[in-house]
Motif scaffolding. Structure first.
Motif, mmCIF file in Angstrom:
data_model
loop_
_atom_site.group_PDB
_atom_site.id
_atom_site.type_symbol
_atom_site.label_atom_id
_atom_site.label_comp_id
_atom_site.label_asym_id
_atom_site.label_seq_id
_atom_site.Cartn_x
_atom_site.Cartn_y
_atom_site.Cartn_z
ATOM 1 N N VAL A 150 0.340 -8.145 -5.554
ATOM 2 C CA VAL A 150 -0.794 -9.268 -4.897
ATOM 3 C C VAL A 150 0.103 -10.541 -4.332
ATOM 4 N N GLY A 151 0.703 -10.965 -5.502
ATOM 5 C CA GLY A 151 1.310 -12.290 -5.252
ATOM 6 C C GLY A 151 2.649 -12.164 -4.055
ATOM 7 N N ILE A 152 3.027 -11.093 -4.213
ATOM 8 C CA ILE A 152 3.863 -10.782 -3.037
ATOM 9 C C ILE A 152 3.470 -10.501 -1.724
ATOM 10 N N ALA A 153 2.422 -9.786 -1.874
ATOM 11 C CA ALA A 153 1.435 -9.709 -0.602
ATOM 12 C C ALA A 153 0.929 -11.079 0.159
ATOM 13 N N ASP A 154 0.818 -11.935 -0.752
ATOM 14 C CA ASP A 154 0.248 -13.217 -0.101
ATOM 15 C C ASP A 154 1.461 -14.070 0.547
ATOM 16 N N VAL B 298 0.805 -1.355 0.056
ATOM 17 C CA VAL B 298 -0.033 -0.053 -0.175
ATOM 18 C C VAL B 298 0.938 1.315 -0.142
ATOM 19 N N ALA B 299 1.959 1.385 0.776
ATOM 20 C CA ALA B 299 2.861 2.293 0.892
ATOM 21 C C ALA B 299 3.399 2.784 -0.751
ATOM 22 N N LEU B 300 3.987 1.768 -1.398
ATOM 23 C CA LEU B 300 4.570 1.770 -2.449
ATOM 24 C C LEU B 300 3.443 2.161 -3.487
ATOM 25 N N GLY C 46 0.614 -2.558 -16.379
ATOM 26 C CA GLY C 46 -0.077 -2.434 -15.120
ATOM 27 C C GLY C 46 -0.901 -3.488 -14.458
ATOM 28 N N VAL C 47 -1.329 -4.481 -15.205
ATOM 29 C CA VAL C 47 -1.991 -5.603 -14.743
ATOM 30 C C VAL C 47 -0.943 -6.607 -14.366
ATOM 31 N N ALA C 48 0.397 -6.621 -14.861
ATOM 32 C CA ALA C 48 1.346 -7.528 -14.419
ATOM 33 C C ALA C 48 1.875 -6.869 -13.059
ATOM 34 N N GLY C 49 1.850 -5.565 -12.967
ATOM 35 C CA GLY C 49 2.338 -5.054 -11.771
ATOM 36 C C GLY C 49 1.464 -5.233 -10.561
ATOM 37 N N ILE C 50 0.214 -5.351 -10.733
ATOM 38 C CA ILE C 50 -0.767 -5.551 -9.977
ATOM 39 C C ILE C 50 -0.724 -7.116 -9.459
ATOM 40 N N TRP C 51 -0.660 -7.841 -10.428
ATOM 41 C CA TRP C 51 -0.481 -9.246 -10.107
ATOM 42 C C TRP C 51 0.573 -9.562 -9.225
ATOM 43 N N LEU C 52 1.852 -8.835 -9.368
ATOM 44 C CA LEU C 52 3.029 -9.168 -8.683
ATOM 45 C C LEU C 52 2.799 -8.508 -7.305
#
Length: 113
Positions: A109-113, A5-7, A101-107
């Motif tokens: 979300v993957g890191i956050a899990d 979220v900060a990023l 942008g879609v790939a960035g969101i996917w990344l």
């Protein structure tokens, strides 16, 4: 999740500040006024974050609030912003930015899990 979220806030605020300074300058305002607007734009997220120390929302209204505004943002992105980006000037760069942008969101979300 806090780092993600900060990023996102920092990245968005950088682009927002760039647009604030550019638009203020383009409409004939002097450099001092553009810098004042840039400063106000930079301080706004800090003031917003600090304001959360003054009150706490119960979970049920907070969930409804976040769901509602999340839906509004998804609607705006899918119905207004994305079609306009591809409307009059279809370009490979526009498509690649959308995919990026879609790939960035996917990344994230993957890191956050």
């Amino acid at each position: 999740m806090g780092v993600a979220v900060a990023l996102a806030v920092i990245t968005h605020d950088f682009a927002d500040g760039f647009n604030t300074y550019t638009l203020t300058s383009l409409y004939g305002n002097d450099r001092r006024k553009a810098l004042m607007m840039l400063f106000a734009d930079a301080v706004a997220p800090v003031v917003g974050a600090a304001s959360t120390l003054l009150f706490t929302l119960p979970e049920e209204p907070l969930g409804a609030y976040l769901g509602f505004f999340g839906g509004v943002l998804l609607y705006l992105a899918s119905a207004e912003i994305l079609p306009e980006a591809h409307h009059k000037h279809p370009a490979l760069s526009t498509l690649m930015c959308t995919v990026g942008g879609v790939a960035g969101i996917w990344l994230v979300v993957g890191i956050a899990d």
